[in-house]
Motif scaffolding. Structure first.
Motif, short mmCIF file in Angstrom:
data_model
loop_
_atom_site.label_atom_id
_atom_site.label_comp_id
_atom_site.label_asym_id
_atom_site.label_seq_id
_atom_site.Cartn_x
_atom_site.Cartn_y
_atom_site.Cartn_z
N SER A 262 -31.56 -18.01 34.22
CA SER A 262 -31.82 -17.47 35.50
C SER A 262 -32.14 -15.74 35.50
CB SER A 262 -30.81 -17.79 36.52
OG SER A 262 -31.08 -19.07 36.97
N ARG A 263 -32.89 -15.34 36.64
CA ARG A 263 -33.15 -14.11 36.76
C ARG A 263 -32.62 -14.04 38.32
NH1 ARG A 263 -36.49 -10.93 33.16
NH2 ARG A 263 -36.48 -12.38 31.14
N MET A 264 -31.97 -12.69 38.33
CA MET A 264 -31.56 -12.46 39.85
C MET A 264 -32.38 -10.94 40.25
SD MET A 264 -27.70 -13.53 40.97
CE MET A 264 -27.17 -15.07 41.12
N VAL A 265 -32.55 -10.79 41.43
CA VAL A 265 -32.96 -9.57 41.88
C VAL A 265 -32.30 -9.41 43.26
CG1 VAL A 265 -34.96 -8.20 42.66
CG2 VAL A 265 -35.52 -9.94 40.71
N ILE A 266 -31.88 -8.11 43.56
CA ILE A 266 -31.14 -7.77 44.96
C ILE A 266 -32.04 -6.72 45.42
CG2 ILE A 266 -29.03 -6.86 45.67
CD1 ILE A 266 -28.83 -8.82 42.61
N THR A 267 -32.53 -6.77 46.35
CA THR A 267 -33.22 -5.68 47.21
C THR A 267 -32.46 -5.44 48.38
OG1 THR A 267 -34.62 -6.82 48.68
CG2 THR A 267 -35.42 -6.59 46.34
N GLY A 268 -32.40 -3.91 48.73
CA GLY A 268 -31.82 -3.29 50.04
C GLY A 268 -32.17 -1.97 50.23
N ASP A 269 -31.78 -1.72 51.65
CA ASP A 269 -32.08 -0.37 52.03
C ASP A 269 -30.67 0.12 52.73
OD1 ASP A 269 -32.74 1.75 53.40
OD2 ASP A 269 -34.30 1.14 54.70
N ARG A 270 -29.95 1.26 51.95
CA ARG A 270 -28.84 1.43 52.59
C ARG A 270 -28.88 2.37 53.70
NH1 ARG A 270 -27.61 4.93 46.94
NH2 ARG A 270 -29.76 5.51 47.57
N THR A 271 -29.90 2.63 54.46
CA THR A 271 -29.88 3.10 55.71
C THR A 271 -30.34 2.21 56.79
OG1 THR A 271 -32.56 3.39 55.69
CG2 THR A 271 -31.37 5.16 54.78
N GLN A 272 -30.30 1.10 56.45
CA GLN A 272 -30.48 0.03 57.47
C GLN A 272 -29.54 -1.17 57.35
OE1 GLN A 272 -34.54 -1.72 57.79
NE2 GLN A 272 -35.31 0.21 58.05
N ILE A 273 -28.20 -0.80 57.57
CA ILE A 273 -26.93 -1.65 57.51
C ILE A 273 -26.84 -2.11 58.96
CG2 ILE A 273 -24.78 -1.73 56.86
CD1 ILE A 273 -25.03 0.12 54.73
N ASP A 274 -26.77 -3.62 59.07
CA ASP A 274 -26.49 -4.07 60.46
C ASP A 274 -25.16 -4.71 60.41
OD1 ASP A 274 -29.15 -3.33 61.55
OD2 ASP A 274 -29.83 -5.05 59.96
N LEU A 275 -24.39 -4.61 59.49
CA LEU A 275 -22.99 -5.20 59.72
C LEU A 275 -22.04 -4.57 60.53
CD1 LEU A 275 -22.38 -5.07 55.79
CD2 LEU A 275 -22.71 -7.12 57.20
N PRO A 276 -21.03 -5.36 61.21
CA PRO A 276 -20.38 -4.83 62.21
C PRO A 276 -19.51 -3.43 61.85
CG PRO A 276 -19.83 -7.21 61.90
CD PRO A 276 -20.80 -6.57 60.90
N ARG A 277 -19.18 -2.68 62.61
CA ARG A 277 -18.80 -1.36 62.10
C ARG A 277 -17.40 -1.58 61.38
NH1 ARG A 277 -19.27 3.66 64.36
NH2 ARG A 277 -20.65 2.81 65.95
N GLY A 278 -17.20 -0.88 60.43
CA GLY A 278 -16.02 -0.94 59.81
C GLY A 278 -15.93 -2.03 58.42
N VAL A 279 -17.19 -2.66 58.47
CA VAL A 279 -17.23 -3.51 57.51
C VAL A 279 -18.03 -3.24 56.26
CG1 VAL A 279 -18.11 -6.05 56.70
CG2 VAL A 279 -17.27 -5.71 58.88
N PRO A 280 -17.51 -2.92 55.33
CA PRO A 280 -18.47 -2.12 54.03
C PRO A 280 -19.71 -3.06 53.41
CG PRO A 280 -16.39 -2.80 53.11
CD PRO A 280 -16.28 -3.27 54.65
N SER A 281 -20.62 -2.40 53.16
CA SER A 281 -21.68 -3.20 52.51
C SER A 281 -21.69 -3.35 51.15
CB SER A 281 -23.18 -2.12 52.78
OG SER A 281 -23.99 -2.78 51.94
N GLY A 282 -21.77 -4.80 50.80
CA GLY A 282 -21.72 -5.26 49.33
C GLY A 282 -22.61 -4.37 48.56
N LEU A 283 -23.63 -4.14 49.01
CA LEU A 283 -24.72 -3.24 48.20
C LEU A 283 -24.30 -2.16 47.51
CD1 LEU A 283 -27.47 -3.33 46.96
CD2 LEU A 283 -28.28 -1.91 49.03
N ALA A 284 -23.31 -1.30 48.37
CA ALA A 284 -23.18 -0.14 48.05
C ALA A 284 -21.84 -0.41 47.11
CB ALA A 284 -22.34 0.65 49.32
N ASP A 285 -20.90 -1.37 47.30
CA ASP A 285 -19.96 -1.66 46.14
C ASP A 285 -20.52 -2.01 44.92
OD1 ASP A 285 -17.95 -1.04 47.55
OD2 ASP A 285 -17.38 -3.01 48.45
N ALA A 286 -21.63 -2.81 45.10
CA ALA A 286 -22.37 -3.28 43.55
C ALA A 286 -22.97 -2.05 42.96
CB ALA A 286 -23.36 -4.24 44.18
N GLU A 287 -23.36 -1.06 43.62
CA GLU A 287 -23.99 -0.01 42.74
C GLU A 287 -22.70 0.97 42.29
OE1 GLU A 287 -27.20 2.71 44.74
OE2 GLU A 287 -26.30 1.65 46.59
N ARG A 288 -21.76 0.98 42.89
CA ARG A 288 -20.54 1.72 42.57
C ARG A 288 -19.81 1.14 41.26
NH1 ARG A 288 -15.15 1.25 43.61
NH2 ARG A 288 -15.72 -0.34 45.40
#
Length: 326
Positions: A262-288
Motif C-alpha cells: 500500500s501507499r499512503m498520502v496525508i495532506t493538510g493545512d496547518r492554518t485551517q484547524i477546525d478541531l475544538p479549542r485545546g485539542v491538538p492536531s494529529g498532523l502537527a504531532d506526525a510532523e514532530r
C-alpha cells in the motif's frame, strides 16, 4: 511593466495551424503572455513580432517556444499551461530543490483515464515524485496548492497501471467553523458533503460510468476517517485529506492501517484547524514524531504554489502576514 530600451524579436513558426492554437481564441494566450511580461506581441503571417525590453522579450520568447513545442507533440495549450511555464521559468534560476535532486530531473506527468496532469511548480513536481517514490508521504501547505488533487491523480494512475488494487480516500468529518446540524438520509448521504472535494478530483480523472462501477465494486472507497478503524489496508492507495483536523489518536490509528503493497498520502493545512479549542492536531504531532524517519517524505507548499485564482495567493499572504504581526 519592464523599463529600459525597447527592442524587437521576430519568431517564426513553420506550422500555421499550430500557430493559431498557440495564439488562442481571440489571441487570448498572447494577451496572457503580454500581461505577464509587459511585451507587445503582433502576428504577421507565420511570425510573431515581440516588442519590449531585452529581458521581457527573452522571457516571453522562451514561453512561446515551449508552448509551441507542446503543440508539436500533439498536446493542447491552456491558460494553466501558460501559468506553469512562467512558474517553472521563475524557479529555474533558484537553487535546486533537494527533493528534485533526490529523484532526478526531467518532465513529470501523471496519466489518468481522462487527462494528462503536469505539475505547475517545482514544489508540485517534487511532491509528485515523492508520491511515486515513497510508501508514506505528507503534503503540507495552504489551500489551492494541489496537494489533494495531485495525490488523487497519482492514485488513479497507480490503479489503472496495476500498481495498487484499490483507492481509499478519507477525511475527518469535522465542520469548518459551522454547525451543520442533523443531516437526513443514509449513512453515505450524511457524509457526502464532507467528501465532495474528493469526488470533484476523481471526476477529473475517471469517466463517470467507470468511476461509478469502481465505487460499486469497492475498488474506489470514499469514507470518513472514523471508518478506517480496525482495517488493514493492503495493496491500496490511501489518501487522508484535511489531516490537520485529525486528532493525535486518529492520526496514529490511520498511519497504523498501512498494509503490504500500500501507499499512503496525508495532506493538510496547518492554518485551517477546525478541531475544538485545546485539542491538538494529529498532523502537527506526525510532523514532530516522523520528520526524520527513513522512507517517509514531507513536502511543503507556500502561497506561491497556489494554482487557483491569482487572488487566492494574495489572500493567503495577507492572512499569514496578519498572524506574524499579531
Amino acid at each position: 511593466m519592464n523599463t529600459g530600451t525597447l527592442t524587437q524579436a521576430i519568431l517564426e513558426f513553420p506550422d500555421n495551424r499550430l500557430l493559431i492554437d498557440l495564439c488562442g481564441e481571440y489571441d487570448r494566450n498572447l494577451t496572457d503572455i503580454e500581461a505577464r511580461t509587459g511585451v507587445q506581441i503582433l502576428r504577421r503571417g507565420n511570425q510573431l513580432a515581440v516588442h519590449g525590453t531585452d529581458e521581457a522579450i527573452a522571457e516571453a520568447t522562451e514561453v512561446l517556444q515551449h508552448l509551441y513545442e507542446r503543440l508539436e507533440q500533439g498536446r493542447e495549450v491552456s491558460r494553466g499551461d501558460i501559468d506553469r511555464e512562467f512558474r517553472l521559468s521563475d524557479d529555474a534560476g533558484q537553487a535546486p530543490d533537494e527533493q528534485l535532486d533526490m529523484f532526478g530531473s526531467g518532465k513529470v506527468e501523471i496519466k489518468t483515464r481522462k487527462k494528462l496532469i503536469e505539475p505547475r511548480t517545482d514544489a508540485q513536481k517534487a511532491y509528485v515524485k515523492a508520491l511515486f517514490a515513497n510508501e508514506l508521504a505528507f503534503g503540507i501547505g495552504p489551500a489551492g496548492t494541489g496537494k489533494t488533487y495531485l495525490a488523487v491523480a497519482v492514485g488513479v494512475n497507480m490503479l489503472i497501471t496495476g500498481l495498487v488494487d484499490k483507492i481509499i480516500l478519507c477525511r475527518p468529518a469535522v465542520e469548518a467553523g459551522e454547525r451543520l446540524g442533523f443531516l437526513p438520509g443514509t449513512q453515505e448521504e450524511k457524509v457526502d458533503p464532507y467528501m465532495q472535494p474528493l469526488y470533484d478530483a476523481l471526476n477529473d480523472f475517471l469517466p463517470g460510468k467507470q468511476q461509478a462501477k469502481m465505487r460499486e465494486e469497492k475498488i474506489i472507497e470514499i469514507a470518513p476517517l472514523a471508518f478506517m478503524r480496525g482495517r488493514t489496508l493492503s495493496n491500496a492507495f490511501v489518501v487522508l485529506d484535511e489531516a490537520q483536523n485529525a486528532t493525535t489518536m486518529q492520526m496514529k490509528m490511520f498511519l497504523t492501517r498501512l498494509g503490504e503493497g500500500s501507499r499512503m498520502v496525508i495532506t493538510g493545512d496547518r492554518t485551517q484547524i477546525d478541531l475544538p479549542r485545546g485539542v491538538p492536531s494529529g498532523l502537527a504531532d506526525a510532523e514532530r514524531l516522523l520528520g526524520k524517519v527513513d522512507g517517509i517524505s514531507f513536502n511543503y507548499f507556500t502561497a506561491k504554489d497556489v494554482v487557483r485564482h491569482p487572488l487566492v495567493a494574495k489572500i493567503i499572504d495577507a492572512y499569514e502576514k496578519d498572524v506574524e504581526q499579531s
